[in-house]
Motif scaffolding. Structure first.
Motif, PDB file in Angstrom:
ATOM      1  N   THR A 124      47.835 -29.498 -59.932  1.00 22.95           N
ATOM      2  CA  THR A 124      48.054 -30.612 -60.398  1.00 22.95           C
ATOM      3  C   THR A 124      49.013 -31.743 -59.609  1.00 22.95           C
ATOM      4  O   THR A 124      48.911 -33.228 -59.310  1.00 22.95           O
ATOM      5  CB  THR A 124      48.332 -30.807 -61.940  1.00 22.95           C
ATOM      6  OG1 THR A 124      47.583 -30.040 -62.440  1.00 22.95           O
ATOM      7  CG2 THR A 124      48.450 -32.115 -62.751  1.00 22.95           C
ATOM      8  N   CYS A 125      49.933 -31.150 -59.059  1.00 21.29           N
ATOM      9  CA  CYS A 125      50.736 -31.913 -58.839  1.00 21.29           C
ATOM     10  C   CYS A 125      50.449 -32.979 -57.304  1.00 21.29           C
ATOM     11  O   CYS A 125      50.975 -34.221 -56.939  1.00 21.29           O
ATOM     12  CB  CYS A 125      52.411 -31.210 -58.182  1.00 21.29           C
ATOM     13  SG  CYS A 125      52.445 -30.411 -57.059  1.00 21.29           S
ATOM     14  N   TYR A 126      49.610 -32.741 -56.732  1.00 19.74           N
ATOM     15  CA  TYR A 126      48.862 -33.706 -55.007  1.00 19.74           C
ATOM     16  C   TYR A 126      48.297 -34.587 -55.542  1.00 19.74           C
ATOM     17  O   TYR A 126      48.742 -35.054 -54.887  1.00 19.74           O
ATOM     18  CB  TYR A 126      47.960 -32.846 -54.850  1.00 19.74           C
ATOM     19  CG  TYR A 126      47.921 -31.136 -54.718  1.00 19.74           C
ATOM     20  CD1 TYR A 126      50.065 -30.679 -53.533  1.00 19.74           C
ATOM     21  CD2 TYR A 126      47.552 -29.650 -54.630  1.00 19.74           C
ATOM     22  CE1 TYR A 126      49.763 -29.264 -53.116  1.00 19.74           C
ATOM     23  CE2 TYR A 126      47.948 -28.835 -54.297  1.00 19.74           C
ATOM     24  CZ  TYR A 126      49.228 -28.296 -53.854  1.00 19.74           C
ATOM     25  OH  TYR A 126      49.861 -27.564 -52.757  1.00 19.74           O
ATOM     26  N   HIS A 127      48.084 -34.812 -56.923  1.00 21.97           N
ATOM     27  CA  HIS A 127      47.226 -35.933 -57.244  1.00 21.97           C
ATOM     28  C   HIS A 127      48.885 -37.117 -57.470  1.00 21.97           C
ATOM     29  O   HIS A 127      48.779 -37.704 -57.576  1.00 21.97           O
ATOM     30  CB  HIS A 127      46.618 -35.631 -58.777  1.00 21.97           C
ATOM     31  CG  HIS A 127      45.210 -34.491 -58.911  1.00 21.97           C
ATOM     32  ND1 HIS A 127      44.172 -35.361 -58.300  1.00 21.97           N
ATOM     33  CD2 HIS A 127      45.631 -33.536 -58.435  1.00 21.97           C
ATOM     34  CE1 HIS A 127      43.530 -34.555 -58.277  1.00 21.97           C
ATOM     35  NE2 HIS A 127      44.043 -33.652 -58.356  1.00 21.97           N
ATOM     36  N   THR A 128      49.669 -36.502 -58.332  1.00 24.20           N
ATOM     37  CA  THR A 128      50.995 -37.239 -57.970  1.00 24.20           C
ATOM     38  C   THR A 128      51.773 -37.404 -57.573  1.00 24.20           C
ATOM     39  O   THR A 128      51.633 -38.643 -56.606  1.00 24.20           O
ATOM     40  CB  THR A 128      52.071 -35.954 -59.323  1.00 24.20           C
ATOM     41  OG1 THR A 128      51.699 -35.571 -60.542  1.00 24.20           O
ATOM     42  CG2 THR A 128      53.154 -37.475 -59.212  1.00 24.20           C
ATOM     43  N   PHE A 129      51.630 -36.877 -56.213  1.00 26.31           N
ATOM     44  CA  PHE A 129      51.900 -37.006 -54.635  1.00 26.31           C
ATOM     45  C   PHE A 129      50.586 -37.958 -54.063  1.00 26.31           C
ATOM     46  O   PHE A 129      51.626 -39.572 -53.362  1.00 26.31           O
ATOM     47  CB  PHE A 129      52.311 -36.305 -53.960  1.00 26.31           C
ATOM     48  CG  PHE A 129      53.457 -34.876 -54.262  1.00 26.31           C
ATOM     49  CD1 PHE A 129      54.449 -35.561 -54.756  1.00 26.31           C
ATOM     50  CD2 PHE A 129      53.207 -33.354 -54.304  1.00 26.31           C
ATOM     51  CE1 PHE A 129      55.688 -34.418 -54.875  1.00 26.31           C
ATOM     52  CE2 PHE A 129      53.946 -33.091 -55.156  1.00 26.31           C
ATOM     53  CZ  PHE A 129      55.578 -33.501 -55.603  1.00 26.31           C
ATOM     54  N   GLY A 130      49.414 -37.492 -54.070  1.00 26.69           N
ATOM     55  CA  GLY A 130      49.141 -38.784 -54.085  1.00 26.69           C
ATOM     56  C   GLY A 130      48.828 -40.262 -54.531  1.00 26.69           C
ATOM     57  O   GLY A 130      48.948 -41.253 -53.758  1.00 26.69           O
ATOM     58  N   HIS A 131      49.427 -40.264 -55.251  1.00 24.73           N
ATOM     59  CA  HIS A 131      48.824 -41.620 -56.521  1.00 24.73           C
ATOM     60  C   HIS A 131      50.243 -42.249 -55.938  1.00 24.73           C
ATOM     61  O   HIS A 131      50.146 -43.439 -56.163  1.00 24.73           O
ATOM     62  CB  HIS A 131      49.544 -41.332 -58.077  1.00 24.73           C
ATOM     63  CG  HIS A 131      49.539 -42.223 -58.880  1.00 24.73           C
ATOM     64  ND1 HIS A 131      48.535 -43.552 -58.767  1.00 24.73           N
ATOM     65  CD2 HIS A 131      51.354 -42.589 -59.755  1.00 24.73           C
ATOM     66  CE1 HIS A 131      49.425 -44.388 -59.706  1.00 24.73           C
ATOM     67  NE2 HIS A 131      50.600 -43.826 -60.402  1.00 24.73           N
ATOM     68  N   LEU A 132      51.374 -41.675 -55.624  1.00 21.50           N
ATOM     69  CA  LEU A 132      53.002 -42.472 -55.178  1.00 21.50           C
ATOM     70  C   LEU A 132      53.184 -42.620 -54.385  1.00 21.50           C
ATOM     71  O   LEU A 132      53.533 -43.066 -53.363  1.00 21.50           O
ATOM     72  CB  LEU A 132      53.481 -41.256 -55.093  1.00 21.50           C
ATOM     73  CG  LEU A 132      54.486 -41.518 -57.101  1.00 21.50           C
ATOM     74  CD1 LEU A 132      55.345 -39.893 -57.127  1.00 21.50           C
ATOM     75  CD2 LEU A 132      54.562 -42.599 -57.414  1.00 21.50           C
ATOM     76  N   SER A 133      51.791 -41.409 -52.927  1.00 18.64           N
ATOM     77  CA  SER A 133      51.327 -42.226 -51.153  1.00 18.64           C
ATOM     78  C   SER A 133      51.701 -43.261 -50.751  1.00 18.64           C
ATOM     79  O   SER A 133      51.256 -44.759 -51.362  1.00 18.64           O
ATOM     80  CB  SER A 133      50.011 -41.690 -51.023  1.00 18.64           C
ATOM     81  OG  SER A 133      50.576 -41.311 -49.122  1.00 18.64           O
TER      82      SER A 133
ATOM     83  N   ALA B 125      51.898 -34.647 -65.607  1.00 21.93           N
ATOM     84  CA  ALA B 125      49.549 -35.013 -65.687  1.00 21.93           C
ATOM     85  C   ALA B 125      49.253 -33.571 -66.092  1.00 21.93           C
ATOM     86  O   ALA B 125      49.229 -33.110 -65.574  1.00 21.93           O
ATOM     87  CB  ALA B 125      48.994 -35.728 -64.707  1.00 21.93           C
ATOM     88  N   ARG B 126      48.232 -33.377 -66.706  1.00 25.29           N
ATOM     89  CA  ARG B 126      46.842 -32.172 -67.035  1.00 25.29           C
ATOM     90  C   ARG B 126      46.027 -32.520 -66.291  1.00 25.29           C
ATOM     91  O   ARG B 126      44.995 -33.316 -65.916  1.00 25.29           O
ATOM     92  CB  ARG B 126      46.869 -32.056 -68.738  1.00 25.29           C
ATOM     93  CG  ARG B 126      46.400 -31.174 -68.433  1.00 25.29           C
ATOM     94  CD  ARG B 126      45.821 -31.094 -69.560  1.00 25.29           C
ATOM     95  NE  ARG B 126      44.897 -31.121 -70.643  1.00 25.29           N
ATOM     96  CZ  ARG B 126      44.464 -31.370 -71.845  1.00 25.29           C
ATOM     97  NH1 ARG B 126      44.972 -31.163 -72.629  1.00 25.29           N
ATOM     98  NH2 ARG B 126      43.163 -31.069 -72.212  1.00 25.29           N
TER      99      ARG B 126
END
Ligand code: ATP
Ligand code: MG
Ligand code: ZN
Length: 306
Positions: free
Chosen positions: A118-127, A140-141
């Motif tokens: 799930t954390c790849y989505h967090t990093f992608g969002h903050l990219s 995130a879930r």
């Protein structure tokens, strides 16, 4: 809960509790020829699943004020390539999205994969974000996909991960990541009297040599929380330190100055639910929901008392 009096039919899974829950139509298995894909939870068991996930979010809400976001099922293959996922975690083969549903329709490896974490989505969002901060928490879930065929009833091809990602000052990320993990362990300890913690070595960065593995182990880059299950111990959550790997690759923070660091604390909700339910009297999901509320209330009063 009513315990069925008729003998449980011999199902493909050995765990008696799972057979019992299937008989009660609280759970069904999604399977194919290669093994178990995942679980569908129904009615009160789904309520317990949600209560567990909700309790994890509530546990950290006041202290860490996490920003919540949603995830997609698919992830750009390129994002995983850029962080070296395919070299560093070959033990987690991914499910490539078949070309017919990939956007590009081109031959060769699909541009998309089913998300393994799930954390790849967090990093992608903050990219590309051009800000620096001391410490921020995101949560995130997501449904995660890993192709690790196994006879175990808890190694699923499709499972649900709740993650908390801490990003900020290097020391704060380590110290707050640790206390977040400890708080989660204490919370789970109120629900189960046999929760343990151990260092793990399947960490993300570094070379895959035995020496590095031992160094990572000694540094405690990854710690897991475990609950007994089917005569063994089951990893239900983990705390992972990434240093500046993800913040650098995803360009999180301004250029120049010390890079921000990141860490994540992640939980496998299906595993948590099954392991906790196994210890709950009568394997009763409604009872488990009540226990979760009590444990959450106790955990927050423990925080306020300190
Ligand atoms: P394991 O050691 O069991 O392979 P992991 O270290 O690969 O787990 P993480 O990447 O740390 O797992 O993921 C966080 C959590 O997600 C794990 O602690 C576990 O609860 C859950 N999880 C990981 N892989 C699976 C899977 N295949 N099926 C169900 N849950 C999983
Ligand atoms: Mg694994
Ligand atoms: Zn993570």
């Amino acid at each position: 809960m009513r315990v069925p009096t008729s003998p449980t039919p011999a199902g493909p899974r050995p765990d008696a509790m799972i057979d019992e829950l299937r008989d009660l139509r609280l759970l069904s298995l999604v399977e194919n020829g290669t093994g178990l894909i995942g679980y569908r939870f129904h009615g009160p068991l789904f309520d317990a699943f949600e209560a567990l996930d909700g309790a994890l979010v509530a546990l950290f809400r006041e202290e860490y004020r996490p920003t919540a976001h949603s995830c997609t099922t698919l992830l750009e293959r390129e994002a995983l390539e850029s962080i070296g996922f395919f070299d560093k975690l070959p033990s987690i083969p991914l499910h490539a999205v078949p070309h017919e549903i990939a956007a590009d329709q081109s031959p060769g490896p699909s541009a998309w994969v089913l998300s393994p974490s799930t954390c790849y989505h967090t990093f992608g969002h903050l990219s590309g974000i051009d800000e620096r901060w001391d410490l921020r928490c995101f949560t995130a879930r997501g449904v995660c996909h890993r192709f690790e065929p196994s006879a175990e009833s808890t190694r699923l091809a499709s499972f649900t991960m709740r993650e908390f990602v801490l990003i900020g000052d290097a020391d704060l990320v380590v110290s707050r990541g640790e206390s977040m993990f400890e708080q989660a362990v204490a919370f789970l300890g109120r629900l189960h009297d046999d929760v343990s913690v151990k260092k793990a070595s399947d960490v993300f960065y570094g070379e895959r040599s035995e020496v590095t593995r031992r160094v990572q182990l000694a540094r405690g880059v990854k710690r897991e929380v475990l609950i007994p299950w089917a005569g063994d111990e089951l990893a239900v959550g983990s705390r992972n330190l990434h240093r500046d790997l993800f913040t650098t690759v995803f360009g999180i923070g301004p250029n120049g100055g010390p890079a921000m660091h990141s860490a994540c604390v992640a939980f496998g909700i299906e595993r948590l639910l099954l392991a906790l339910l196994a210890r709950t009297e009568g394997h009763d999901p409604e009872r488990l929901c009540a226990l979760i509320s009590t444990a959450l209330a106790e955990s927050s009063s423990a925080v306020h008392a300190t």
